[in-house]
Enzyme design. Structure first.
Site, PDB file in Angstrom:
ATOM      1  N   GLU A  58      14.578  -0.675  -6.567  1.00  0.00           N
ATOM      2  CA  GLU A  58      15.339   0.080  -5.457  1.00  0.00           C
ATOM      3  C   GLU A  58      16.820   0.265  -5.695  1.00  0.00           C
ATOM      4  OE1 GLU A  58      13.280  -1.455  -2.040  1.00  0.00           O
ATOM      5  OE2 GLU A  58      11.250  -0.573  -2.833  1.00  0.00           O
ATOM      6  N   HIS A  66      16.249  -5.246  -8.343  1.00  0.00           N
ATOM      7  CA  HIS A  66      15.239  -4.616  -7.659  1.00  0.00           C
ATOM      8  C   HIS A  66      15.273  -3.262  -8.067  1.00  0.00           C
ATOM      9  CE1 HIS A  66      12.251  -3.092  -5.068  1.00  0.00           C
ATOM     10  NE2 HIS A  66      11.642  -4.371  -4.946  1.00  0.00           N
ATOM     11  N   SER A  83       2.733  -3.868  -4.906  1.00  0.00           N
ATOM     12  CA  SER A  83       1.259  -3.489  -3.918  1.00  0.00           C
ATOM     13  C   SER A  83       0.491  -4.899  -4.049  1.00  0.00           C
ATOM     14  CB  SER A  83       0.660  -2.370  -4.224  1.00  0.00           C
ATOM     15  OG  SER A  83       1.453  -1.363  -3.940  1.00  0.00           O
ATOM     16  N   GLY A  89       5.274  -0.434  -3.267  1.00  0.00           N
ATOM     17  CA  GLY A  89       5.163   0.460  -2.010  1.00  0.00           C
ATOM     18  C   GLY A  89       4.224   1.817  -1.946  1.00  0.00           C
ATOM     19  N   LYS A 123      12.738  -6.226   2.536  1.00  0.00           N
ATOM     20  CA  LYS A 123      13.508  -5.090   2.237  1.00  0.00           C
ATOM     21  C   LYS A 123      14.283  -4.974   3.604  1.00  0.00           C
ATOM     22  CE  LYS A 123       9.859  -3.321  -0.542  1.00  0.00           C
ATOM     23  NZ  LYS A 123       9.706  -2.419  -1.727  1.00  0.00           N
ATOM     24  N   ASN A 141       9.615  -9.954   0.053  1.00  0.00           N
ATOM     25  CA  ASN A 141      10.791  -9.113   0.206  1.00  0.00           C
ATOM     26  C   ASN A 141      10.753  -8.158   1.327  1.00  0.00           C
ATOM     27  OD1 ASN A 141      12.803  -7.466  -0.264  1.00  0.00           O
ATOM     28  ND2 ASN A 141      11.812  -6.499  -2.054  1.00  0.00           N
ATOM     29  N   GLU A 194       7.722  -5.694 -11.883  1.00  0.00           N
ATOM     30  CA  GLU A 194       7.409  -4.833 -11.141  1.00  0.00           C
ATOM     31  C   GLU A 194       7.394  -3.422 -11.669  1.00  0.00           C
ATOM     32  OE1 GLU A 194       8.480  -6.704  -7.003  1.00  0.00           O
ATOM     33  OE2 GLU A 194      10.010  -5.592  -7.607  1.00  0.00           O
TER      34      GLU A 194
HETATM   35  C1  PEP Z   1       8.703  -5.250  -3.727  1.00  0.00           C
HETATM   36  O1  PEP Z   1       9.611  -4.439  -2.813  1.00  0.00           O
HETATM   37  O2  PEP Z   1       9.313  -6.089  -4.428  1.00  0.00           O
HETATM   38  C2  PEP Z   1       7.442  -4.962  -3.592  1.00  0.00           C
HETATM   39  C3  PEP Z   1       6.714  -5.293  -4.565  1.00  0.00           C
HETATM   40  O3  PEP Z   1       6.840  -4.213  -2.673  1.00  0.00           O
HETATM   41  P1  PEP Z   1       5.244  -3.983  -2.307  1.00  0.00           P
HETATM   42  O4  PEP Z   1       4.547  -5.308  -2.379  1.00  0.00           O
HETATM   43  O5  PEP Z   1       5.330  -3.441  -0.876  1.00  0.00           O
HETATM   44  O6  PEP Z   1       4.936  -3.034  -3.434  1.00  0.00           O
END
Ligand code: PEP
Length: 249
Positions: free
Chosen positions: A98, A96, A211, A173, A13, A11, A167
């Site tokens: 976000e 997601h 992460s 992040g 972003k 992803n 998630e």
């Molecule tokens: C994400 O944006 O779905 C995500 C898991 O980000 P990160 O791996 O940076 O935590």
């Protein structure tokens, strides 16, 4: 148990540029000729055409980061599922954290978006996950089950047609990953909920995201109910993304 191919989805972003995308994808493509898993990159919409032409003939599929809940018409700024189909987009992230957090997307909206994606032949990757406050309050199971329940009966479609990504919001992040045991525990809850709704629950890929990186991917991906990863930051660095892909055997 897990005989299906794993899926590693990056992803990006709101990151990228024509030059950076080309350099990243060329490096990833050069390293994945014998990938044992499915691979996708969720890219910003203006880059669909560029990315589609860069990944043509490779093992990498294009994904969107969102899709409109509307079909067509006066919805300025929205991108319909049919438009994703026009660009050969294979998957769309839906719900997601976000989007839920910054754009107020509710479980109902997420379900409508998943429905639109499926109707256009785009596989939704439906994201669920609890906040830190919810985890600390012992609400993890309740939250993820509520989020999954909203999408489990999609009109005319079987839940086995979707991908689900767990998630935990506190791990996205932040560099703070769920331990393999924590992630597996939630995945097992989701799998049981899916199994109660569909005889095809075993086919559904349950991704972990939060992460995931080159150092922790192998352990996470070795868990019995973790069928892949949704990878943010680490998907922007070719060597890291390649190591995660290599861990998905
Ligand atoms: C994400 O944006 O779905 C995500 C898991 O980000 P990160 O791996 O940076 O935590």
């Amino acid at each position: 148990m897990n005989s299906k191919k794993k899926l590693i989805a990056g992803n990006w972003k709101m990151n990228g540029s024509l030059a950076a995308n080309e350099a990243l994808l060329k490096a990833v493509i050069a390293g994945v000729d014998d990938a044992a898993c499915d691979i996708a990159v969720a890219v910003p919409a203006p880059y669909f055409a560029q990315v589609q032409s860069l990944v043509a003939g490779s093992a990498i599929a294009v994904a969107a980061q969102d899709v409109s809940l509307h079909q067509v018409g006066a919805f300025t700024g929205e991108i319909s599922a049919a438009m994703l189909g026009d660009f050969g987009v294979r998957y769309a992230l839906v719900g997601h954290s976000e989007r839920r957090q910054y754009h107020g997307e509710t479980d109902v909206v997420v379900a409508e978006k998943a429905q639109r994606a499926l109707a256009a032949g785009v596989t939704p990757i439906i994201c669920v996950g609890e906040t830190l406050a919810e985890r600390d309050a012992g609400q993890t199971e309740v939250v993820v089950k509520r989020q999954l329940a909203a999408v489990i009966h999609l009109n005319g479609h079987c839940i086995s047609e979707v991908v689900v990504a767990y998630e935990p919001v506190w791990a996205i992040g932040t560099g703070r990953t769920a331990s393999p045991e924590q992630a597996q525990a939630v995945h097992a809850v989701l799998r049981a909920q899916l199994a109660a709704a569909s005889e095809h629950a075993d086919r559904i890929r349950l991704l972990y995201g939060g992460s995931m990186n080159a150092g922790n991917a192998a352990q996470l991906l070795a868990q019995p109910d973790i069928d892949g990863g949704l990878v943010g930051g680490a998907s922007l660095k070719a060597p890291d993304f390649l190591q995660i892909i290599a861990a998905a055997r």
